[in-house]
Design a protein around this motif. Structure first.
Motif, short mmCIF file in Angstrom:
data_model
loop_
_atom_site.label_atom_id
_atom_site.label_comp_id
_atom_site.label_asym_id
_atom_site.label_seq_id
_atom_site.Cartn_x
_atom_site.Cartn_y
_atom_site.Cartn_z
N LEU A 152 -14.33 4.64 8.98
CA LEU A 152 -14.44 5.75 8.03
C LEU A 152 -14.81 5.27 6.62
O LEU A 152 -15.18 6.08 5.76
CB LEU A 152 -13.10 6.50 7.94
N ALA A 153 -14.72 3.98 6.37
CA ALA A 153 -14.85 3.44 5.02
C ALA A 153 -16.25 3.59 4.45
O ALA A 153 -17.24 3.42 5.15
CB ALA A 153 -14.44 1.98 5.00
N SER A 154 -16.29 3.92 3.18
CA SER A 154 -17.53 3.86 2.42
C SER A 154 -17.47 2.69 1.46
O SER A 154 -18.28 1.78 1.51
CB SER A 154 -17.77 5.16 1.65
N ILE A 177 -5.51 5.42 7.47
CA ILE A 177 -5.92 4.35 6.56
C ILE A 177 -4.83 3.29 6.47
O ILE A 177 -5.12 2.09 6.38
CB ILE A 177 -6.24 4.91 5.16
N ALA A 178 -3.59 3.71 6.50
CA ALA A 178 -2.48 2.74 6.48
C ALA A 178 -2.57 1.79 7.67
O ALA A 178 -2.33 0.57 7.53
CB ALA A 178 -1.13 3.48 6.48
N LYS A 179 -2.90 2.31 8.85
CA LYS A 179 -3.07 1.47 10.04
C LYS A 179 -4.22 0.48 9.85
O LYS A 179 -4.13 -0.69 10.23
CB LYS A 179 -3.32 2.34 11.27
N ASP A 180 -5.32 0.98 9.25
CA ASP A 180 -6.48 0.12 9.03
C ASP A 180 -6.16 -0.98 8.01
O ASP A 180 -6.60 -2.13 8.16
CB ASP A 180 -7.67 0.95 8.55
N ILE A 181 -5.39 -0.64 6.99
CA ILE A 181 -4.99 -1.65 6.00
C ILE A 181 -4.10 -2.71 6.66
O ILE A 181 -4.22 -3.92 6.40
CB ILE A 181 -4.25 -1.00 4.81
N GLU A 182 -3.21 -2.25 7.53
CA GLU A 182 -2.34 -3.18 8.25
C GLU A 182 -3.16 -4.14 9.11
O GLU A 182 -2.90 -5.35 9.15
CB GLU A 182 -1.36 -2.39 9.12
#
Length: 611
Positions: A499-501, A551-556
């Motif tokens: 999802l990141a830009s 997003i928290a999961k992706d940061i983890e």
């Protein structure tokens, strides 16, 4: 057939004297072959041979001479990438003059500054919007004698059409048939060819003075290893106002392949399906978006299709890593890979037209994780490196000699060294002649013996491949004394989060790293449809508990791949994506880090409140 280093150097040394000579040599050698394709307003594609291109360029060049344009005087182009841009640029150089590039997104005040600083006498303008900027600033542009509009309204006086200029050129040629040939013959290798104003992540743009010799070198250096052939077909959408676009043009002149031209970014995917190119140059953002879209679609699909996709990814990565290490692929893995390719990877390649031999990535750092993912899918992305100040290209990976995570080896004829502080230094024919009207800045960038200080930190491996760590000015140190290369972390996040830009990592003299995050609007919209939020605004979606949890999961997952001192402890998703129009990214898709940090200083400060 491999071309030896000595043969490559000979090719480079025997290059044309100037861009006009390089162009007309190609016209003479490839007259009836296709040179360009371009769409009309109804999306119908038209073709132009080299002979037809030569005739049109000659008439435009003669028209410029008729307007009084003298050798090395500046002729500006304020337009997006289209066939007229290329014809105007070639004609300007054929007339012995120098092109000043202006991005169509440039605001009026900066347009006026660039045209004034460059002392541009004539301006090619794309449409009414670009002409309106010139009219608004006309009082400050007394030296601009004529504006040539590609489309839109003209007044027959200060603003004329391209057809009007061509007619002027035809008339002038009837009395001076050899004028363009004479201008080309009189242009020296060291004559000014292009004045590119860097879009700049800080401060006002600086005009980079680039000579004919630099551009002919670039074309010859890319052509020399046999990377491309006359039978290739390029799709060109990159901004021609950027040095990467100009390198693709001079490479085309050196090799002779055909090129389909359309700079409308929203049309890239549709155009790839129609054009079916064999290669394309692109900024990393294009690969990030394509990766995010494919992975995001699969994750939203879920179920058996997602399991099949992840299985294919694992198989593809195993084959990719074995192949790149020069090791054999076991027979059972070959069978699995054939199945994965048929069911998954062939569909990924089809999105790019199905005929791409490789992509060339430049203008910013490409995440090694994303490059490896593409290679696993059977799509080779060759990363290169250079600066506007080095005529764009100085290093590139080759199909038979590449390392993911590096920008390749130097072009034949280019020297490189790494200074004591890690800064990459470049020397060669592509290096600029200095900044326009900025002697102090020129002296700080160029040494007396011709070395260019790139401002990038890097290292050379034992095989001569260059790895760029980060921009020297972007590196920072935490209060614990650990150095952080933000682009390394940001690239890894884009590979983890489809999802990141953008991600902007912060933490200079702080106890830990934090980050500002923006998401890709199209990807957010697709995600919302599968999470009961269809029709809601971008702001509502990105601030929702479900998205924050995602997003928290992706940061983890990101943090698990980083050193402890690099991990992101706090973060925030902004309520909008960064755009050129907002002044937060450059036209070449680089984040204006300082602008973003200043604009969201309160958010960043909040990450460290009380710590």
């Amino acid at each position: 057939m491999a071309v030896s280093a000595a043969e490559q150097l000979t090719i480079v040394q025997n290059r044309a004297r100037n861009v006009g000579e390089l162009f007309y040599d190609r016209v003479n050698a490839s007259g009836p072959r296709e040179a360009f394709r371009y769409p009309d307003a109804d999306e119908n594609w038209h073709s132009m041979t080299w002979s037809e291109t030569g005739d049109k360029v000659t008439r435009i060049a003669a028209g410029l001479v008729a307007l009084g344009v003298e050798p090395e005087q500046r002729v500006a182009i304020a337009s997006g990438t289209r066939i007229e841009w290329i014809l105007s640029d070639l004609a300007t150089n054929a007339a012995g003059a120098a092109t000043t590039t202006v991005y169509p997104s440039t605001v009026t005040a900066d347009v006026v500054y660039i045209l004034s600083d460059s002392d541009s006498r004539v301006v090619f303008a794309e449409d009414d919007l670009q002409v309106a900027k010139l009219r608004e600033g006309r009082a400050e542009l007394p030296q601009v004698t004529k504006v040539i509009a590609y489309e839109g309204e003209t007044d027959g006086d200060w603003v004329i059409s391209l057809d009007d200029l061509i007619a002027m050129g035809e008339k002038y040629l009837s009395d001076h048939p050899d004028v363009v040939r004479q201008r080309v013959a009189a242009t020296e290798p060291d004559s000014l060819a292009t004045l590119i104003y860097t879009s700049g992540t800080t401060g006002r743009p600086k005009g980079v003075r680039l000579a004919h010799d630099g551009w002919t070198y670039e074309g010859a250096a890319v052509a020399a290893p046999g990377l491309l052939s006359i039978d290739d077909l390029e799709f060109r959408w990159l901004p021609m106002a950027h040095s990467f676009g100009k390198v693709l043009l001079t490479t085309q002149l050196a090799v002779g392949f055909a090129c389909a031209v359309d700079g409308r970014v929203p049309k890239i995917v549709d155009n790839l399906a129609v054009v079916k190119p064999t290669f394309m140059g692109a900024a990393p953002r294009i690969f990030e978006k394509a990766y995010g879209r494919v992975v995001g679609m699969m994750e939203e699909e879920g179920g058996p299709k997602l399991k099949l996709f992840h299985w294919a990814e694992r198989v593809g990565l195993q084959v990719s890593r074995l192949t790149r290490a020069g090791k054999p692929v076991p027979a059972p893995l070959k069978v699995q890979h054939a199945i994965a390719d048929k069911l998954v990877f062939s569909k990924v390649r089809a999105r790019f037209g199905g005929r791409v031999r490789f992509f060339i990535s430049g203008a910013a750092a490409l995440s090694p994780d994303i490059a490896e993912w593409f290679h696993a899918a059977g799509i080779l992305v060759l990363e290169g490196y250079g600066l506007t100040e080095s005529s764009a290209g100085s290093f590139v990976n080759l199909p038979d000699d590449f390392k993911i995570g590096t920008v390749g080896k130097p072009f034949p004829g280019t020297e490189v060294k790494v200074a004591a502080d890690g800064e990459v230094m470049i020397k060669g024919p592509g290096v600029m002649r200095g900044y326009h009207n900025l002697e102090t800045e020129s002296a700080s960038a160029l040494t007396d013996d011709g070395w260019l200080a790139t401002g990038d930190i890097g290292e050379l491996d034992a095989d001569g491949f260059l790895r760029i760590t980060d921009r020297k000015k972007d590196l920072f140190k935490t209060s614990g004394g650990k150095y952080i290369a933000p682009s390394h972390i940001e690239g890894r996040f884009k590979a983890v989060c489809p999802l990141a830009s953008q991600m902007i990592v912060h933490g200079n003299e702080r106890q830990y790293c934090s980050a500002l995050i923006t998401l890709e609007p199209d990807a957010v919209e697709g995600w919302a449809e599968h999470h009961g939020m269809a029709g809601k605004s971008y702001t509502e979606i990105v601030s929702s508990p479900a998205m924050q949890e995602q997003i928290a999961k992706d940061i983890e997952e990101l943090n698990a791949k980083l050193n402890p001192w690099e991990t992101i402890k706090k973060w925030a998703v902004l309520d909008h994506d960064l755009t050129i129009e907002s002044g937060e990214i450059t036209p070449s898709m680089k984040v204006k880090r300082r602008v973003v940090e200043e604009r969201y200083a309160d958010v960043l400060q909040g990450f460290y409140a009380g710590s």
